[in-house]
Scaffold this motif. Structure first.
Motif: not given
Length: 117
Positions: A16-20, A82-87, A96-97, A101-104
């Motif tokens: 998830l960190e890499l995903g951000v 949240g910044g990753g999902a918002l991006a 995908p956003a 977010a749901a997986v996080f």
């Protein structure tokens, strides 16, 4: 079996960190038709996220320059992921956003239940 699930959840956190970072880079490279802006946002956005994570969140706070705990750590994670999902959402990738977010959220809840925070 529980130890395996906890380890899998920790690995998921890493991905998830890499995903951000990938999400922010993707957003940056889709931001503008101007390639200078794409380059600046596509590389600069993830660089800013990396700097923030290194300062406050690396290694669950253990490797961070300024480790955060408690509510401050929760706020950091919400802003970071949240910044990753918002991006992703800003880049036109709503589904995908939402999935990200749901997986996080599931990952965070499991980390709280299993005291991995």
């Amino acid at each position: 079996m529980l130890a395996l699930a906890k380890n899998a959840n920790a690995v998921l956190m890493f991905f998830l960190e890499l995903g951000v970072l990938a999400s922010v880079a993707y957003w940056g490279f889709t931001l503008s038709p101007n390639w200078w802006i794409k380059l600046l946002a596509g590389l600069g956005g993830p660089a800013l996220f990396i700097a923030a994570w290194a300062l406050f969140g690396a290694g669950g706070g253990a490797n961070a320059t300024i480790p955060l705990t408690g509510l401050a750590r929760a706020a950091l994670e919400i802003l970071w992921f949240g910044g990753g999902a918002l991006a992703l959402y800003a880049a036109g990738r709503a589904t995908p956003a939402i999935v990200f977010a749901a997986v996080f959220v599931v990952n965070a809840v499991l980390r709280l239940i299993w005291k991995q925070v």
